[in-house]
Design a protein around this motif. Structure first.
Motif, mmCIF file in Angstrom:
data_model
loop_
_atom_site.group_PDB
_atom_site.id
_atom_site.type_symbol
_atom_site.label_atom_id
_atom_site.label_comp_id
_atom_site.label_asym_id
_atom_site.label_seq_id
_atom_site.Cartn_x
_atom_site.Cartn_y
_atom_site.Cartn_z
ATOM 1 N N CYS A 1 0.752 -1.087 0.151
ATOM 2 C CA CYS A 1 -0.215 -0.236 0.052
ATOM 3 C C CYS A 1 1.012 1.354 -0.224
ATOM 4 O O CYS A 1 0.667 2.122 -0.572
ATOM 5 C CB CYS A 1 -0.757 0.000 1.033
ATOM 6 N N ASP A 2 1.882 1.253 0.604
ATOM 7 C CA ASP A 2 2.735 2.320 0.786
ATOM 8 C C ASP A 2 3.467 2.597 -0.551
ATOM 9 O O ASP A 2 3.447 3.743 -1.034
ATOM 10 C CB ASP A 2 3.984 1.919 1.819
ATOM 11 N N SER A 3 3.719 1.612 -1.235
ATOM 12 C CA SER A 3 4.428 1.647 -2.606
ATOM 13 C C SER A 3 3.489 2.140 -3.584
ATOM 14 O O SER A 3 3.966 3.044 -4.245
ATOM 15 C CB SER A 3 4.934 0.133 -2.885
ATOM 16 N N ILE A 4 2.282 1.554 -3.648
ATOM 17 C CA ILE A 4 1.220 2.129 -4.662
ATOM 18 C C ILE A 4 1.064 3.430 -4.452
ATOM 19 O O ILE A 4 0.820 4.304 -5.480
ATOM 20 C CB ILE A 4 -0.084 1.141 -4.375
ATOM 21 N N GLU A 5 0.981 4.051 -2.958
ATOM 22 C CA GLU A 5 0.709 5.274 -2.891
ATOM 23 C C GLU A 5 1.912 6.249 -2.697
ATOM 24 O O GLU A 5 1.763 7.685 -2.612
ATOM 25 C CB GLU A 5 -0.004 5.334 -1.130
ATOM 26 N N ILE B 1 4.451 6.417 -0.856
ATOM 27 C CA ILE B 1 4.898 7.203 0.399
ATOM 28 C C ILE B 1 6.679 7.105 -0.017
ATOM 29 O O ILE B 1 7.244 5.995 -0.463
ATOM 30 C CB ILE B 1 4.555 6.129 1.519
ATOM 31 N N THR B 2 7.000 8.196 0.669
ATOM 32 C CA THR B 2 8.599 8.182 0.791
ATOM 33 C C THR B 2 9.003 7.738 2.032
ATOM 34 O O THR B 2 10.326 6.894 1.787
ATOM 35 C CB THR B 2 9.082 9.808 0.821
ATOM 36 N N HIS B 3 8.507 8.013 3.107
ATOM 37 C CA HIS B 3 8.858 7.290 4.429
ATOM 38 C C HIS B 3 7.900 6.709 5.247
ATOM 39 O O HIS B 3 6.814 7.365 5.517
ATOM 40 C CB HIS B 3 9.762 8.580 5.250
ATOM 41 N N SER B 4 8.062 5.477 5.646
ATOM 42 C CA SER B 4 6.769 4.941 6.217
ATOM 43 C C SER B 4 7.257 4.984 7.812
ATOM 44 O O SER B 4 8.203 4.342 8.315
ATOM 45 C CB SER B 4 6.699 3.380 5.748
ATOM 46 N N LEU B 5 6.754 5.811 8.629
ATOM 47 C CA LEU B 5 6.937 5.894 9.881
ATOM 48 C C LEU B 5 6.305 5.146 10.962
ATOM 49 O O LEU B 5 5.039 5.082 10.626
ATOM 50 C CB LEU B 5 6.686 7.539 10.365
ATOM 51 N N CYS B 6 6.878 4.618 11.837
ATOM 52 C CA CYS B 6 6.306 3.469 12.634
ATOM 53 C C CYS B 6 7.021 3.486 14.101
ATOM 54 O O CYS B 6 8.249 3.902 13.912
ATOM 55 C CB CYS B 6 6.077 2.119 12.016
ATOM 56 N N GLN C 1 12.838 -5.738 7.580
ATOM 57 C CA GLN C 1 13.197 -6.934 6.680
ATOM 58 C C GLN C 1 12.128 -7.176 5.975
ATOM 59 O O GLN C 1 12.208 -7.510 4.583
ATOM 60 C CB GLN C 1 13.885 -7.973 7.331
ATOM 61 N N SER C 2 11.178 -8.096 6.276
ATOM 62 C CA SER C 2 9.947 -8.604 5.364
ATOM 63 C C SER C 2 9.405 -7.253 4.593
ATOM 64 O O SER C 2 9.095 -7.529 3.249
ATOM 65 C CB SER C 2 8.950 -9.242 6.378
ATOM 66 N N TYR C 3 9.199 -6.230 5.075
ATOM 67 C CA TYR C 3 8.818 -4.868 4.191
ATOM 68 C C TYR C 3 9.515 -4.708 3.271
ATOM 69 O O TYR C 3 9.242 -4.583 2.104
ATOM 70 C CB TYR C 3 8.814 -3.633 5.162
ATOM 71 N N TRP D 1 10.966 3.847 8.664
ATOM 72 C CA TRP D 1 11.806 4.826 9.792
ATOM 73 C C TRP D 1 10.912 4.394 11.128
ATOM 74 O O TRP D 1 9.895 4.966 11.249
ATOM 75 C CB TRP D 1 11.578 6.221 9.328
ATOM 76 N N GLU D 2 11.589 3.837 12.088
ATOM 77 C CA GLU D 2 11.151 3.862 13.234
ATOM 78 C C GLU D 2 11.458 4.869 14.354
ATOM 79 O O GLU D 2 12.523 5.422 14.352
ATOM 80 C CB GLU D 2 11.622 2.371 13.966
ATOM 81 N N TYR D 3 10.755 5.112 15.226
ATOM 82 C CA TYR D 3 10.977 6.110 16.317
ATOM 83 C C TYR D 3 9.989 5.632 17.445
ATOM 84 O O TYR D 3 9.423 4.809 17.736
ATOM 85 C CB TYR D 3 10.317 7.453 16.061
#
Length: 402
Positions: free
Chosen positions: A34-38, A40-45, A54-56, A71-73
């Motif tokens: 979904c992030d790729s289709i949309e 998205i530059t950075h997936s924040l989680c 890794q699976s992403y 990108w995790e925070y």
């Protein structure tokens, strides 16, 4: 990398698609695609998804599609609340909250309904910064940013939450004056508004005491007090009671003759003047305390019974019959006169109408209000239903009684 599950087959009615579909992709499978289709530059989680990175990346590469950056925070939590969707749903299921945007919560929809300006949230987050460390921040820090923001943007009006009738015995029945008051003292950019001053008016019950004392500066029998924005003070000469002994009205004199007296303190008031649209009547005033008794209701070492046992059942208080001066309606009209305000009111988004009730707190309209652009433009305040939420209290000097 472990072998992630791609989808589930579940023969159950879906709340959107009904029974038309039985294959449901898992988060690990659907999220990255979904992030790729949309685009998205950075997936924040949050950091619990580090292992999923890794699976992403692997799945995006495997199907040869654009790969965003994950990108995790660290998770940001505030005291005296929970943010987990599962826990929020359980609170609603058990009837502890009205809805998932209940103003006692700290989700973004709840903060918006409470009237918290987005600028205050942004300032709070900027102050904390972004790290991978898990942090629990005292909610007082967020409230300070909210106050600082509202102090700059909220007009000031007078309100009485628990009205007590006052009759100025030395003024004629038909006495009427128009008093011009600033929306924000010492800031002319907010403009002014006019309120009526009449023989009958209302003060708040907290501003009257039957037994006077040396450290009390507001109204009491035979004591003088000033009215906000009015030249001369008043003195209480009599207390009239109902059959049950409760106060029916206070009889006062308006000290507009002889040598002008200087009042030690001033209280808010609202005139009884229907022809001028005063008072503006509030159907409900909702004030909120902390939803939980402890700073971390999920800590079983402190709350062994679990977070549901820690709910503060007195966190919502509703007062009916409060009165506000006409400046409140004027502030609503000014908001509705703007293009942005008219658009938001057309969608029934009323939480951007924020005011300070002087000496009480900052308030906004709740979505349970019934308020249309046509009623505002037609000056029909009597046809509306006005429900207000307290956004945050005012800063108080601990040495003085509120």
């Amino acid at each position: 990398m472990w072998d992630p599950i791609a989808y589930r087959i579940l023969y159950s009615t879906h709340y959107r698609t009904g029974n038309e579909w039985c294959i449901y992709p898992t988060y690990d499978f659907a999220h990255c695609l979904c992030d790729s289709i949309e685009n998205i530059t950075h997936s924040l989680c949050t950091t619990e998804f580090i292992l999923a990175r890794q699976s992403y990346y692997w799945l995006c590469d495997a199907v040869d599609v654009y790969k965003p950056v994950q990108w995790e925070y660290g998770r940001l939590s505030v005291t005296n609340t929970v943010l987990s969707k599962r826990k929020l749903l359980k609170l609603r299921e058990k009837g502890f909250i009205m809805s998932l945007d209940d103003p006692r919560l700290y989700s973004l929809p709840a903060l918006r309904r409470r009237g918290v300006p987005p600028q205050a949230i942004n300032a709070f987050v900027r102050e904390l910064g972004v790290t991978t460390a898990k942090a629990t921040i005292d909610v007082v820090r967020l409230e300070n940013h909210i106050r600082d923001c509202l102090n700059e943007i909220a007009p000031r009006v007078m309100a009485v939450i628990n009205p007590v009738k006052v009759v100025l015995e030395n003024l004629p029945e038909a006495h009427f004056e128009e008093i011009e008051l600033p929306f924000k003292p010492r800031d002319s950019s907010f403009g002014t508004h006019k309120v009526p001053f009449t023989r009958v008016l209302y003060i708040d019950a907290s501003d009257f005491r039957e037994e006077d004392s040396a450290d009390y500066y507001r109204l009491a029998p035979n004591k003088t007090v000033g009215l906000q924005g009015i030249t001369h003070p008043i003195v209480c000469t009599d207390v009239r009671r109902n059959a049950d002994g409760s106060i029916a009205e206070l009889v006062c004199r308006y000290l507009n003759e002889g040598k002008q007296q200087k009042a030690k303190t001033y209280i808010q008031w609202v005139a009884d003047c229907p022809k001028a649209g005063s008072p503006v009547r509030l159907d409900e005033v909702r004030t909120f305390g902390q939803l939980f008794k402890h700073a971390d209701p999920s800590d079983e070492s402190i709350v062994p019974g679990g977070y549901l046992s820690d709910v503060n059942t007195d966190s919502l208080k509703i007062v009916k019959g409060a009165l506000v001066e006409t400046g409140f309606w004027e502030a609503i009209k000014r908001y509705a006169a703007t293009a942005a305000g008219k658009e938001e009111l057309g969608k029934h988004n009323v939480e951007s109408i924020r005011v300070q009730f002087m000496r009480i707190g900052y308030f906004t309209l709740d979505k349970d209000s019934k308020l249309s652009v046509s009623d505002i433009e037609g000056d029909n305040s009597g046809k509306t239903k006005l429900v207000v939420n307290r956004i945050v209290t005012l800063k108080e000097d601990s040495k003085k009684e509120a």
